[in-house]
Design a protein around this motif. Structure first.
Motif, PDB file in Angstrom:
ATOM      1  N   HIS A 171      12.027  -9.611   6.455  1.00  0.00           N
ATOM      2  CA  HIS A 171      11.153  -8.370   6.388  1.00  0.00           C
ATOM      3  C   HIS A 171      11.487  -6.877   5.835  1.00  0.00           C
ATOM      4  O   HIS A 171      10.196  -6.319   5.262  1.00  0.00           O
ATOM      5  N   LYS A 172      12.655  -7.136   5.126  1.00  0.00           N
ATOM      6  CA  LYS A 172      13.225  -6.383   4.214  1.00  0.00           C
ATOM      7  C   LYS A 172      12.392  -6.931   2.785  1.00  0.00           C
ATOM      8  O   LYS A 172      12.470  -5.814   1.502  1.00  0.00           O
ATOM      9  N   ALA A 173      12.674  -8.012   2.352  1.00  0.00           N
ATOM     10  CA  ALA A 173      12.262  -8.249   1.110  1.00  0.00           C
ATOM     11  C   ALA A 173      10.456  -8.357   1.513  1.00  0.00           C
ATOM     12  O   ALA A 173      10.091  -6.779   0.166  1.00  0.00           O
ATOM     13  N   SER A 174       9.914  -8.082   1.999  1.00  0.00           N
ATOM     14  CA  SER A 174       8.795  -7.911   2.022  1.00  0.00           C
ATOM     15  C   SER A 174       8.345  -5.773   1.151  1.00  0.00           C
ATOM     16  O   SER A 174       7.856  -5.494   1.183  1.00  0.00           O
ATOM     17  N   LYS A 175       9.413  -5.061   2.385  1.00  0.00           N
ATOM     18  CA  LYS A 175       9.348  -4.054   2.272  1.00  0.00           C
ATOM     19  C   LYS A 175       9.518  -3.372   1.045  1.00  0.00           C
ATOM     20  O   LYS A 175       8.985  -2.252   0.478  1.00  0.00           O
ATOM     21  N   MET A 176      10.366  -3.864   0.255  1.00  0.00           N
ATOM     22  CA  MET A 176      11.512  -3.667  -0.750  1.00  0.00           C
ATOM     23  C   MET A 176       9.684  -3.978  -1.959  1.00  0.00           C
ATOM     24  O   MET A 176       9.705  -2.969  -3.156  1.00  0.00           O
ATOM     25  N   MET A 177       9.017  -5.339  -1.544  1.00  0.00           N
ATOM     26  CA  MET A 177       7.327  -5.216  -1.972  1.00  0.00           C
ATOM     27  C   MET A 177       6.777  -4.686  -2.112  1.00  0.00           C
ATOM     28  O   MET A 177       6.051  -4.184  -3.206  1.00  0.00           O
ATOM     29  N   HIS A 178       6.351  -4.445  -0.793  1.00  0.00           N
ATOM     30  CA  HIS A 178       5.584  -3.225  -0.609  1.00  0.00           C
ATOM     31  C   HIS A 178       6.142  -1.912  -2.134  1.00  0.00           C
ATOM     32  O   HIS A 178       4.834  -1.525  -1.827  1.00  0.00           O
ATOM     33  N   GLU A 179       7.078  -1.756  -1.480  1.00  0.00           N
ATOM     34  CA  GLU A 179       7.601  -0.265  -2.864  1.00  0.00           C
ATOM     35  C   GLU A 179       6.932  -0.573  -3.752  1.00  0.00           C
ATOM     36  O   GLU A 179       6.406   0.148  -4.873  1.00  0.00           O
ATOM     37  N   ARG A 180       7.673  -1.948  -4.263  1.00  0.00           N
ATOM     38  CA  ARG A 180       7.737  -1.842  -6.228  1.00  0.00           C
ATOM     39  C   ARG A 180       5.644  -1.972  -6.087  1.00  0.00           C
ATOM     40  O   ARG A 180       5.305  -1.320  -7.060  1.00  0.00           O
ATOM     41  N   THR A 181       5.140  -2.545  -5.651  1.00  0.00           N
ATOM     42  CA  THR A 181       3.471  -2.825  -6.185  1.00  0.00           C
ATOM     43  C   THR A 181       3.094  -1.671  -5.827  1.00  0.00           C
ATOM     44  O   THR A 181       1.862  -0.961  -6.545  1.00  0.00           O
ATOM     45  N   GLN A 182       3.567  -0.704  -5.020  1.00  0.00           N
ATOM     46  CA  GLN A 182       2.802   1.118  -4.759  1.00  0.00           C
ATOM     47  C   GLN A 182       3.526   1.481  -5.883  1.00  0.00           C
ATOM     48  O   GLN A 182       2.764   2.493  -7.105  1.00  0.00           O
ATOM     49  N   LYS A 183       4.589   0.907  -7.096  1.00  0.00           N
ATOM     50  CA  LYS A 183       4.147   1.608  -8.871  1.00  0.00           C
ATOM     51  C   LYS A 183       4.285   0.836  -8.982  1.00  0.00           C
ATOM     52  O   LYS A 183       4.390   1.260 -10.523  1.00  0.00           O
ATOM     53  N   GLY A 184       3.197  -0.269  -9.316  1.00  0.00           N
ATOM     54  CA  GLY A 184       2.632  -0.625  -9.985  1.00  0.00           C
ATOM     55  C   GLY A 184       2.955  -1.943 -10.638  1.00  0.00           C
ATOM     56  O   GLY A 184       2.745  -2.594 -11.291  1.00  0.00           O
ATOM     57  N   TYR A 185       4.003  -2.562  -9.628  1.00  0.00           N
ATOM     58  CA  TYR A 185       4.588  -3.940  -9.894  1.00  0.00           C
ATOM     59  C   TYR A 185       3.712  -4.699  -9.646  1.00  0.00           C
ATOM     60  O   TYR A 185       2.955  -4.962  -8.303  1.00  0.00           O
ATOM     61  N   ALA A 196       2.125  -7.847   0.125  1.00  0.00           N
ATOM     62  CA  ALA A 196       3.382  -7.419   0.497  1.00  0.00           C
ATOM     63  C   ALA A 196       4.211  -8.805   0.428  1.00  0.00           C
ATOM     64  O   ALA A 196       4.647  -9.370  -0.100  1.00  0.00           O
ATOM     65  N   PHE A 197       3.406  -8.993   2.176  1.00  0.00           N
ATOM     66  CA  PHE A 197       4.138 -10.126   2.793  1.00  0.00           C
ATOM     67  C   PHE A 197       4.590 -11.641   2.289  1.00  0.00           C
ATOM     68  O   PHE A 197       4.839 -12.302   1.978  1.00  0.00           O
ATOM     69  N   PHE A 198       2.757 -11.457   1.823  1.00  0.00           N
ATOM     70  CA  PHE A 198       2.483 -13.139   1.054  1.00  0.00           C
ATOM     71  C   PHE A 198       3.221 -13.382  -0.131  1.00  0.00           C
ATOM     72  O   PHE A 198       3.441 -14.298  -1.263  1.00  0.00           O
ATOM     73  N   ASN A 199       2.864 -12.099  -1.270  1.00  0.00           N
ATOM     74  CA  ASN A 199       4.011 -11.909  -2.848  1.00  0.00           C
ATOM     75  C   ASN A 199       4.946 -12.472  -2.697  1.00  0.00           C
ATOM     76  O   ASN A 199       5.827 -12.571  -3.482  1.00  0.00           O
ATOM     77  N   THR A 200       6.371 -11.472  -1.615  1.00  0.00           N
ATOM     78  CA  THR A 200       7.547 -11.615  -1.497  1.00  0.00           C
ATOM     79  C   THR A 200       7.535 -13.786  -0.713  1.00  0.00           C
ATOM     80  O   THR A 200       9.025 -13.287  -1.838  1.00  0.00           O
ATOM     81  N   GLN A 201       6.182 -14.025  -0.398  1.00  0.00           N
ATOM     82  CA  GLN A 201       6.750 -15.834  -0.161  1.00  0.00           C
ATOM     83  C   GLN A 201       6.427 -16.136  -1.674  1.00  0.00           C
ATOM     84  O   GLN A 201       7.200 -17.397  -2.239  1.00  0.00           O
ATOM     85  N   VAL A 202       6.060 -16.454  -2.524  1.00  0.00           N
ATOM     86  CA  VAL A 202       4.905 -16.629  -3.933  1.00  0.00           C
ATOM     87  C   VAL A 202       5.974 -16.100  -5.030  1.00  0.00           C
ATOM     88  O   VAL A 202       5.947 -17.234  -5.450  1.00  0.00           O
ATOM     89  N   ASP A 203       6.280 -14.971  -4.859  1.00  0.00           N
ATOM     90  CA  ASP A 203       6.845 -14.779  -6.492  1.00  0.00           C
ATOM     91  C   ASP A 203       8.057 -15.339  -6.838  1.00  0.00           C
ATOM     92  O   ASP A 203       9.296 -14.829  -5.482  1.00  0.00           O
ATOM     93  N   LEU A 204       8.331 -16.671  -7.543  1.00  0.00           N
ATOM     94  CA  LEU A 204       9.440 -16.770  -7.339  1.00  0.00           C
ATOM     95  C   LEU A 204      11.202 -15.929  -7.720  1.00  0.00           C
ATOM     96  O   LEU A 204      11.640 -16.085  -7.974  1.00  0.00           O
TER      97      LEU A 204
END
Length: 385
Positions: free
Chosen positions: A347-361, A206-214
């Motif tokens: 950090h907050k954005a990474s938690k948002m990304m983690h929640e999205r990936t848990q939902k299939g994003y 999730a932390f990595f995706n937050t950096q790379v997903d423009l």
């Protein structure tokens, strides 16, 4: 009386012919009559040799028209040559006055006018040398040395530690965040920063995706006006990114054009993202935006156990030149306050990304990321970046 009688007889004959002929005969009769009238007019104007005279007149007119057309063509060519010569002289004159700066301004103006057109973008992209600007495996391998040797730097308790010829100065020391800085070798008024941190409630992916997903970056970073990929080298996976960022009023916006490449190593459980500024013909310098020409960033992420489980540590080494003069107080504030605030937002954005990936994003690059995940870094424990 005789003339009137002849005309009357002629009229009677014509009426008889018209009544007895069919529609086709009428057309032929009218056509023959018109031809005879035309021949009669031509014979009356030019005499018995009217046919020869008309042919000579037509040939003479054609010859004169040809001569006039040739003269007109030569005149146009002469005027065009004169205009080109005059333009060349003017450019040479201003070039002697202002040097090559004028030529660069004219070229940039043309690039700004046409850079949005797809055909021009394709042609401009062919001028970009990937052999010189792509990011190789050796660059990513050097990035991971920071993670390999970061504990050696963390254990240093002094305010300054010697790393080669440049001292690292510790400016922040918190349980989950340590920040060092050192002056740049090519510009002692600017600093290079090294950030080491940990997150216990976010996965490494999730932390990595937050950096790379423009696309997601534009949602959580409110200072980003636009960020997008403008070119890509399929063989190496290197991308060219154009990033426009807002600056506090009344300063102009800043934009970055940089190459980046990321890599996932499942064997060593490491992720790396490297970025560095570059010049690309598709994105010329604009008048109302300040171009940042010095920027470099190297991020290495290591999970505690697995990429998809919570818990990670990271090392971020970066520098940039914002093309402005800040007092030393501002630099100290950015180091002690600006960096922690950005880390909190990340950090907050990474938690948002983690929640999205848990939902299939899944980000758009997710498939390519999995395809490249079988590659490994070449780690050398004796070297240090």
């Amino acid at each position: 009386m005789a003339r009137e009688l002849k005309l009357q007889n002629l009229w009677v004959i014509m009426k008889h012919i018209l009544r007895s002929s069919n529609a086709k005969g009428k057309e032929l009769c009218v056509q023959k009559t018109a031809d005879r009238l035309g021949y009669g007019c031509a014979r009356a104007l030019f005499g018995q040799n009217w046919s020869t005279i008309l042919k000579e007149l037509s040939a003479n007119c054609n010859h004169k028209f040809t001569v006039i057309a040739e003269c007109f063509e030569k005149q146009c060519s002469f005027l065009l040559a004169q205009r080109l010569k005059r333009a060349t002289q003017v450019m040479a004159f201003y070039n002697r006055l202002y040097g090559e700066k004028l030529i660069d301004q004219v070229g940039n103006s043309l690039l700004r006018r046409f850079h949005k057109k797809s055909l021009f973008c394709v042609l401009a992209a062919t001028l970009f040398s990937w052999e010189e600007n792509k990011i190789g495996d050796d660059v990513l391998n050097r990035c991971v040395y920071d993670m390999v040797h970061i504990q050696e730097l963390v254990q240093k308790t002094r305010s300054q530690v010697v790393d080669g010829s440049c001292p690292w100065e510790k400016v922040i020391d918190r349980p989950h965040l340590i920040v060092w800085r050192r002056p740049l070798e090519f510009n002692s008024s600017l600093f290079q920063y090294k950030v080491y941190g940990k997150f216990d409630d976010v996965s490494a992916r999730a932390f990595f995706n937050t950096q790379v997903d423009l696309e997601f970056w534009k949602q959580w970073d409110k200072l980003s006006e636009d960020i997008r990929i403008i070119d890509k080298h399929e063989e190496s996976g290197t991308e060219v990114v154009h990033w426009t960022s807002k600056f506090p009023y009344p300063m102009y916006r800043r934009d970055y054009v940089y190459v980046r490449r990321y890599k996932v190593d499942n064997s060593n459980k490491l992720m790396a993202v490297y970025s560095q500024t570059v010049n690309h013909p598709i994105c010329p310098v604009q008048d109302n935006v300040v171009r940042v020409t010095e920027f470099q960033s190297a991020l290495v992420i290591k999970p505690y156990s697995d990429f998809d489980e919570n818990g990670l540590e990271y090392v971020l080494t970066y520098y940039d030149d914002p093309q402005t003069t800040f007092p030393s107080v501002c630099y100290n504030w950015m180091a002690t306050t600006g960096v922690p605030e950005f880390v909190d937002k990340l950090h907050k954005a990474s938690k948002m990304m983690h929640e999205r990936t848990q939902k299939g994003y899944r980000p758009a690059y997710y498939q390519n990321q999995n395809q490249n995940s079988h590659t490994t870094f070449t780690l050398n424990q004796t070297q240090y970046a």
